[in-house]
Design an enzyme around this catalytic site. Structure first.
Site, PDB file in Angstrom:
ATOM      1  N   CYS A  18       0.832  -1.207   0.000  1.00 50.25           N
ATOM      2  CA  CYS A  18       0.000   0.000   0.000  1.00 50.25           C
ATOM      3  C   CYS A  18       0.864   1.255   0.000  1.00 50.25           C
ATOM      4  CB  CYS A  18      -0.959  -0.013   1.189  1.00 50.25           C
ATOM      5  SG  CYS A  18      -0.133  -0.187   2.796  1.00 50.25           S
ATOM      6  N   HIS A  20      -1.619   1.089   7.542  1.00 45.22           N
ATOM      7  CA  HIS A  20      -2.085   1.085   6.148  1.00 45.22           C
ATOM      8  C   HIS A  20      -1.993   2.500   5.588  1.00 45.22           C
ATOM      9  CE1 HIS A  20      -4.201  -0.212   2.608  1.00 45.22           C
ATOM     10  NE2 HIS A  20      -5.177   0.652   2.820  1.00 45.22           N
TER      11      HIS A  20
END
Length: 842
Positions: A116, A361
């Protein structure tokens, strides 16, 4: 008023009455030898009513067709009546779900495990129009020489013109040799990637591409040290250093203005930190600071949310709120004021979700330069946020106004596309950099990187505000130009067209497969419901057909049913035996014609195909079974009396354990395998009666009638076993040879027991493991301790295992084990014990 009677529609019909009636009919057939039509109707259950409300399909009614299919709103786990969604799942994933929402919507990037951080940075770079132009302007031969640049151009081309909602980033990540399963820092990734791309772009002959990284992202600073005594700067102060992002402290600071002030603050050097001035030729007090010499077109701010804690030697993430404006004036921040306006507009916000430093994330909030819309890039998922970076839920407060109160975006407010807006605060606040107008300000607890683009002129801005798609383009020489001015090399455009064509073909193929499958399922379901509605035979006189219940169940359950198969219903005579009634159904002529004409197979079995021979044989078998069952019942009662001692003297011997097991078996219609061998365990190897003292040879006498019944069953089960059921009448003698052997064994056991007892008595202390006092003039022997353990176990064994236990070996054979290998007379004292013993083992 009487209470109405309630009936359970799901209760199974009791079979007791039907069984009794069938037995009476079979007895009548056996006695008369004649079969009437009424007999056939009752035995084949033709007279049973058509079932209407069973949950399961009953086997005791050939007219029951319930439970073969679920209710109208029901479904099953597999087969024809599965949920449509489950059936379509077997076709594989639907590629149409991956179609981009519109030609103007950005595409996402696949997360390969923990990529990510890379996806967020790549989206930020792609959404920068100038950088995108630079990548697309590189010559094809240069791209081939640099795989990273080639894969980046291909990835950008797919993000630009692919019809898919998300692009596979695996080729680019693989080219960089990144570990998909390891989370990395997005700031470090951006720094290394720009450094790598800068070297790759330098080989291009296109001026716009050759220095695109430096032109967009590179600024310069100087570390200035000034002597407080003479006022001169150090020689190193004249040197400039390049930067691609400014690292700003966040701890203890609330706004970007405070962080910039902290970054450019002046540090005083005095005491032990005094500076050695070349002009003064001495250590003097001085000041040190960072001076901004030049600013890039894209200004990146790295917010230092990760700090090192010396006490714990661990890193910690700072999650305090941090405020930043929608537009930023950097004109007064330069060391030398610029004559040009340096107004920067917020173009991207990189968010790190989570409280841990080494996990979490990354997502990116990026502004589209063409439309002014903000988009949230969360790997494969891309959401439209409207005109505010933290969601359209606060759009009313995004405009610049004269209000003085802060406007707060409520926590967890839903923005466009179901996006949750967290930790965002819009606060119109006066700014000196905007000529007195109010500026949008945003607050975030997770903002990790901020990107600002230098504001262009109004004329350029109008040019930018043009939406485009892959079809909105024109081709000139080897380059494809979009109407927003961005060009795409023709070889990449052709590659994207082929990918799009392949994707469209896959979508069309899936649609065809789906429509064909749905059409087949719909027609099959209609067929099953139609045939089952016509299946019941409405009158007794109406002709009908027999059909296999198992095949009918498969036909009703499967999307592709097998060929019609009635063979399992036939007997040896090719007819329908009464024993198969529970495995078949009565089918109307209309329903049979539909099934037979479509599924072929067979054989055809009509209402006249009942087997008269099997019916008569079955009647005879049933009567014989009844007779045998009654006879066996009386014999079991007689055997129980024998076992309990109520019966007097018998005439034949049988095994007691065998007879006990025989009485515990269920009452059967015929002999079984367990009925064989009633005298096997009491017969010796010489084919005579085993002595009763032998193991397992317990026996008892049974009357002649019981013996004859047992003997007949045993011969029926194993007719070729002549010795398996030897008869031993009352006057049978025990085998002399076996008796003598048993006597010898008994004598030997008595002798062994006596020997063990004598040894225990003579050497009590040794047997019990007690210590033995030694005298000066006594005679002693060395014995291996392992041998002594075996001897103790041997003399201590008693009961059934006494005769079978093995005694220790002769001492002469084991005494060598205590001798040394080098000197034959030397002993291993660690392996022996001093014992006082005089045994026959020596």
């Amino acid at each position: 008023m009487s209470r109405p009677t309630t009936r359970s529609k799901n209760k199974r019909h009791r079979q007791g009455t039907d069984s009794d009636s069938a037995s009476e009919i079979l007895r009548k057939i056996h006695s008369t030898g004649e079969v009437t039509d009424d007999d056939v109707k009752q035995l084949y259950m033709i007279l049973k009513p058509v079932c209407q409300s069973c949950r399961v399909n009953t086997k005791d009614n050939p007219n029951c067709f319930c439970g073969l299919i679920p209710p109208h709103n029901g479904s099953r786990k597999s087969g024809l009546w599965q949920k449509i969604s489950d059936i379509l799942q077997a076709l594989g994933p639907d590629p149409c779900k991956d179609l981009r929402a519109s030609a103007f919507s950005p595409a996402g990037l696949t997360n390969l495990g923990a990529t990510c951080y890379a996806n967020s940075i790549l989206q930020c770079l792609y959404m920068n129009k100038s950088f995108r132009e630079g990548v697309f302007s590189v010559e094809p031969d240069v791209l081939k020489q640099h795989p990273v640049l080639e894969q980046l151009a291909r990835l950008f081309a797919q993000l630009r013109a692919s019809k898919m909602a998300f692009i596979d980033s695996a080729p680019f990540i693989k080219t960089l040799e990144l570990d998909n399963g390891v989370q990395q820092d997005s700031h470090e990734f951006l720094t290394l990637l720009l450094s790598l791309l800068e070297r790759c772009f330098s080989h291009s002959k296109v001026s716009k591409a050759r220095t695109i990284v430096q032109d967009l992202f590179r600024g310069s600073v100087s570390h200035v040290t000034t002597c407080s005594k003479c006022g001169k700067d150090s020689e190193a102060s004249a040197k400039t250093e390049d930067f691609y992002e400014l690292e700003l402290n966040v701890k203890g600071l609330k706004t970007i203005d405070e962080s910039l002030d902290d970054y450019l603050s002046v540090e005083e050097l005095h005491g032990d930190n005094q500076y050695f001035c070349e002009s003064c030729r001495a250590r003097v007090d001085a000041t040190r600071s960072i001076k901004l010499r030049s600013l890039p077109e894209v200004l990146n701010f790295q917010l230092k949310r990760c700090v090192f804690l010396p006490k714990t030697t661990m890193k910690k993430k700072i999650t305090s709120a941090f405020s930043f404006p929608g537009e930023l004036n950097m004109q007064q921040r330069l060391s030398e004021p610029s004559q040009f306006d340096l107004i920067y507009d917020l173009s991207a916000v990189l968010i790190h979700k989570g409280t841990a430093v080494n996990s979490g994330h990354y997502i990116a909030l990026i502004k589209d330069e063409n439309t002014g819309h903000w988009w949230e890039f969360d790997d494969e998922h891309v959401s439209n946020l409207g005109h505010c970076p933290f969601g359209e839920g606060s759009s009313s407060s995004c405009s610049k106004g004269g209000c003085s109160e802060p406007v707060v975006c409520p926590s967890n407010t839903e923005g466009m596309d179901g996006m949750n807006v967290n930790h965002a605060v819009l606060q119109p606040q006066s700014s000196e950099s905007c000529n007195g107008c109010n500026v949008e300000r945003f607050t975030s607890n997770d903002a990790y990187m901020l990107m600002y683009n230098l504001r262009c002129s109004k004329k350029d801005a109008e040019k930018k505000h043009v939406a485009c798609d892959v079809h909105n383009m024109q081709i000139e020489n080897d380059t494809v130009f979009f109407h927003d001015g961005v060009s795409l090399p023709s070889h990449l455009c052709e590659e994207i067209k082929e990918l799009n064509s392949s994707y469209v073909d896959a979508c069309e193929l899936y649609k065809l497969k789906r429509d064909r499958e749905l059409d087949i399922i719909t027609k099959r379901r209609q067929e099953v419901r139609s045939v089952l509605s016509e299946a019941p035979v409405r009158s007794i006189e109406e002709p009908f057909y027999w059909i296999s219940a198992d095949w009918l169940r498969q036909w009703a359950d499967n999307i592709s049913p097998p060929v019609l198969d009635n063979a399992p219903l036939q007997c040896l005579h090719g007819k329908v035996p009464v024993s198969k009634v529970g495995t078949m159904k009565r089918l109307s002529t209309e329903a049979w014609i539909k099934l037979f004409s479509k599924y072929d197979g067979g054989p055809t079995l009509t209402n006249d195909d009942y087997c008269l021979k099997c019916l008569i044989d079955g009647a005879r078998t049933m009567v014989c079974a009844d007779s045998y069952r009654d006879r066996r019942k009386s014999m079991k009662e007689l055997a129980d009396d024998v076992l309990s001692g109520k019966f007097g003297e018998g005439t034949y011997y049988v095994s007691r354990p065998w007879l006990q097991q025989w009485t515990k078996r269920k009452n059967l219609d015929a002999p079984c395998e367990a009925d064989a061998g009633p005298t096997t365990s009491i017969r010796c190897p010489h084919w005579q009666l085993m002595p009763e003292q032998a193991p397992g040879a317990k026996r008892l006498l049974v009357p002649e009638s019981l013996w004859l019944f047992i003997y007949e069953d045993a011969k029926k089960v194993k007719p070729n076993d002549l010795l398996g059921c030897s008869a031993f009448p009352l006057d049978s003698k025990q085998c002399n040879e076996c008796s003598e052997e048993l006597s010898e064994v008994a004598c030997m056991e008595d002798s062994i027991r006596a020997l063990k007892l004598k040894q225990r008595q003579n050497h009590e202390k040794l047997a019990l493991g007690r210590s033995i006092p030694l005298s000066l003039h006594g005679k002693y022997y060395l014995v291996p301790s392992s041998w002594l353990t075996k001897w103790r176990n041997y003399i201590s064994t008693s009961g059934k295992n006494a005769s079978s236990s093995v005694g220790p070996e002769i001492l002469d054979g084991v005494i060598d084990s205590v001798k040394c290998e080098k000197v034959n007379c030397c002993l291993h004292y660690a392996q022996v014990l001093y014992v006082v013993i005089y045994l026959h083992y020596w």
